[in-house]
Structures are given as structure tokens and as C-alpha cells.
Design an enzyme around this catalytic site. Structure first.
Site, PDB file in Angstrom:
ATOM      1  N   SER A 125     -15.116   7.322   0.591  1.00  0.00           N
ATOM      2  CA  SER A 125     -15.051   6.156  -0.286  1.00  0.00           C
ATOM      3  C   SER A 125     -15.562   4.914   0.420  1.00  0.00           C
ATOM      4  O   SER A 125     -15.422   4.770   1.641  1.00  0.00           O
ATOM      5  CB  SER A 125     -13.592   5.937  -0.709  1.00  0.00           C
ATOM      6  OG  SER A 125     -13.417   4.676  -1.306  1.00  0.00           O
ATOM      7  N   TYR A 150      -4.436   4.420   0.575  1.00  0.00           N
ATOM      8  CA  TYR A 150      -5.511   5.296   0.076  1.00  0.00           C
ATOM      9  C   TYR A 150      -6.754   5.147   0.936  1.00  0.00           C
ATOM     10  O   TYR A 150      -7.324   6.133   1.409  1.00  0.00           O
ATOM     11  CB  TYR A 150      -5.838   4.969  -1.389  1.00  0.00           C
ATOM     12  CG  TYR A 150      -7.167   5.547  -1.814  1.00  0.00           C
ATOM     13  CD1 TYR A 150      -7.309   6.923  -1.988  1.00  0.00           C
ATOM     14  CD2 TYR A 150      -8.292   4.733  -1.989  1.00  0.00           C
ATOM     15  CE1 TYR A 150      -8.539   7.471  -2.336  1.00  0.00           C
ATOM     16  CE2 TYR A 150      -9.515   5.277  -2.340  1.00  0.00           C
ATOM     17  CZ  TYR A 150      -9.637   6.639  -2.508  1.00  0.00           C
ATOM     18  OH  TYR A 150     -10.850   7.174  -2.846  1.00  0.00           O
ATOM     19  N   LYS A 154      -8.826   7.891   3.707  1.00  0.00           N
ATOM     20  CA  LYS A 154     -10.260   8.223   3.770  1.00  0.00           C
ATOM     21  C   LYS A 154     -10.807   7.972   5.174  1.00  0.00           C
ATOM     22  O   LYS A 154     -11.599   8.755   5.703  1.00  0.00           O
ATOM     23  CB  LYS A 154     -11.040   7.417   2.728  1.00  0.00           C
ATOM     24  CG  LYS A 154     -10.730   7.815   1.292  1.00  0.00           C
ATOM     25  CD  LYS A 154     -11.012   9.291   1.027  1.00  0.00           C
ATOM     26  CE  LYS A 154     -10.733   9.706  -0.399  1.00  0.00           C
ATOM     27  NZ  LYS A 154     -10.881  11.159  -0.612  1.00  0.00           N
TER      28      LYS A 154
END
Length: 339
Positions: A125, A150, A154
Site C-alpha cells: 500500500s 494498518y 504493510k
């Protein structure tokens, strides 16, 4: 025919990638725990491609189930989507995100090593860049301290893969997505989150369809032209095709390093209010929206420099924002008519 495992293959991006893989004559096996999708997606993939992929309902956090799967399946590569993915929710439930997004990745890589599978594509991402110092964002931009758990999963995921490539000889590509939107032109697959959407476009389409009372625009005091946050919105079919290009690069041994990463976007930034206006223009639907406070973990602007992916993967985003938004709306209408 090369056999590829797609984890999270019944999700929004995963299902579109499965379609493009099957269209490119790969044999696909799907693992999904159905936590944020439903099994009907399998039939909808078959409607598009005339092939029903093999499907296993497995929670990748259960190590013994992952081990059993790999014992019984010979694979040529793995594309890994299965992960929790909402920025806001990750701030509220960080431990759930670390458990789901990190443990599953480690168990997959362990089994790949045991079973001599060395081609791996990771769904990464643009959140790894945080609020970049320069726009558009190139792959040379520093990875910053993550703004959300989050985003951190990644970053950590990429580090785990890079370390594993060095230690075990894997070949891996991390695709750093910007903001995938839209739906397949058949309207058989699209973005259908369970419960309240965490992403902008399904919230837009559900508001237009009358399912949601109004769209919340998080902040109008960002230092942008209209005060709303800017993102790079890419049609999900374009994004799916990038995975096929990346996989072919690995299988043909064209990668220049055993761990590579590429930005996957359009190269154009669009504000939230521009999304609203463009959606209204292409659909003829007025959107009821209100400005609310900023959301924790959100950044001002992110859009990609895609030069590296264009050259190295021989891939380029082709669909327009208008086409992506219209496809999302047609998909939403089909869902609404079902009910």
C-alpha cells in the site's frame, strides 16, 4: 499451466485478479476466510471466465490449516491479499490487525520455504510512504513511521518479505497500491463490504442508492485546493492487470532483485469533493454529503509516480476516473436491485 494461490481471492481486489489470471491461462486456487466477502463471488468469477477456481475456506491465522493446505497442493506462486484493511478500524483494534496481517504472512512464507515455492506477490500500500515530502510519490520516497496500525502492518510485511528473500531465496514483488475503485464491466464482481463501508467509493454509491443517509467528508481544512484530502484512484481492473504483469516477470525470471516494489496508481491526484462532483456528473445522481472532522490516521495527499511500473512491468493504468465511478455505480445498482 502454472498454478497460483490467491489468498483473499474472493475479496474486492482478489476476485478481479483471479479473473485476470484465468483470462491469462493460469490455474487459480483461492483461500479466503469469508470474513469480509461471501462465497457467491466464486460463482460470479465463473460467470465471467467460464472457469470455477478451486476454493478453500481457511483462516490463515490457523497455522496447522495452512500447513495442511500446502501439503496437498503443488503451486508455482502465491499472491497474498488476505488481510484486514481499514485505516480507521486499525486505530481502534490494532492487535487484531497485527495478528491477522502479520501472522498469516509468516505462516504462508514458512510453508513456501518448506515446499520450495519461490514466487510471491504482496498486496502492499501507498500508506508505507505516510505523508510524502514530495508529490508525485516515487519508489525512492522514504518509508515513514506509519500513521496507522494498518499502514504499519504493510511496512512490517514488506520487511518480513525482504528478510525472507535474503534468507530463503524467494523472489517477491510488493505492489504498493494507491486507491482501487470501480467494478468489472460485467457487473458480476465489485466492491461489496460487509456492514458499513470503510472506503470512500462504496459509501458514495450506497449514499446515492439511498442505503446510507449521507456521505461524511472527513475534513475540509487540508492544505489542498478545495480543502479535502487528495488520493490517486485507480480502476480495479487496471490494478488486477498489474498483478498478472508482476507474476509473469517473476516466472520469466526478469526481476532485477529478489525483492522489488512498484507503485500502482494512475499518477493523478483527485480530491474527495472532485470525486463527489465527478460521480454526480457521470451518473446524474445528486449526493447528500456533510463535512465532518478529519479521521485519525489520514494524510493530506498521496498520488503516484508510476514510471517504474510503466517501464519495468510494461504496465500502465488505462481506465479513466469517470469509467471507474460509472462501473462502481452500475455494480451498486445491480446489488440494490437484488434486494
Amino acid at each position: 499451466m502454472k498454478k497460483i494461490l490467491v489468498t483473499g481471492g474472493l475479496g474486492f481486489i482478489g476476485s478481479h485478479v483471479v479473473v485476470e489470471l484465468q483470462n491469462s491461462e493460469f490455474e487459480v486456487v483461492i483461500i479466503d476466510d469469508l470474513s469480509n466477502t461471501n462465497v457467491e463471488v466464486l460463482d460470479n468469477i465463473e460467470k465471467i471466465t467460464n472457469i470455477k477456481p478451486q476454493f478453500f475456506q481457511i483462516d490463515l491465522r490457523k497455522k496447522e490449516l495452512v500447513q495442511d493446505f500446502f501439503k496437498n497442493n503443488q503451486l508455482d506462486g502465491v499472491i497474498h491479499f488476505a488481510a484486514s484493511k481499514a485505516v480507521g478500524e486499525s486505530v481502534e483494534k490494532p492487535l487484531d490487525y497485527y495478528e491477522n496481517n502479520i501472522n498469516a504472512l509468516v505462516y504462508l512464507l514458512q510453508e513456501m520455504d518448506k515446499n520450495n515455492i519461490d514466487n510471491f506477490i504482496f498486496s502492499s500500500s501507498c500508506t508505507v510512504y505516510g505523508q510524502a515530502d514530495e508529490l508525485p510519490i516515487t519508489e525512492n520516497a522514504p518509508v515513514k513511521i506509519a500513521e496507522s496500525p494498518y499502514g504499519n502492518t504493510k511496512q512490517i510485511g514488506e520487511e518480513i518479505i525482504q528478510d525472507s528473500c535474503k534468507a530463503y531465496g524467494f523472489n517477491a514483488i510488493a505492489l504498493r497500491y494507491f486507491n482501487p475503485i470501480g467494478a468489472h464491466e460485467s457487473t458480476n464482481i465489485g466492491e461489496l463490504p460487509l456492514g458499513v463501508p470503510q472506503n470512500l467509493i462504496p459509501f458514495v454509491t450506497q449514499t446515492a442508492a439511498g442505503i446510507r443517509k449521507e456521505l461524511s467528508v472527513f475534513g475540509d481544512d487540508y492544505p489542498t485546493l478545495d480543502g479535502t484530502a487528495i488520493r490517486d484512484y485507480i480502476h480495479v481492473v487496471d490494478l488486477a492487470k498489474a498483478h498478472v504483469s508482476a507474476l509473469q516477470r517473476l516466472l520469466k525470471k526478469e526481476n532485477k532483485d529478489n525483492f522489488e516494489f512498484f507503485n500502482i496508481g494512475t499518477g493523478k491526484g483527485t480530491s474527495v469533493l472532485e470525486i463527489v462532483q465527478t460521480f454526480e456528473k457521470v451518473t446524474g445522481k445528486k449526493l447528500n454529503y456533510k463535512i465532518v472532522d478529519r479521521r485519525p490516521g489520514d494524510i493530506t495527499a498521496a498520488y503516484a509516480d508510476t514510471t517504474k511500473a510503466n517501464i519495468e512491468l510494461n504496465w500502465k493504468a488505462e481506465e479513466t476516473l469517470e469509467a471507474a465511478l460509472l462501473s462502481a455505480w452500475k455494480w451498486q445498482q445491480k446489488q440494490t436491485n437484488k434486494e
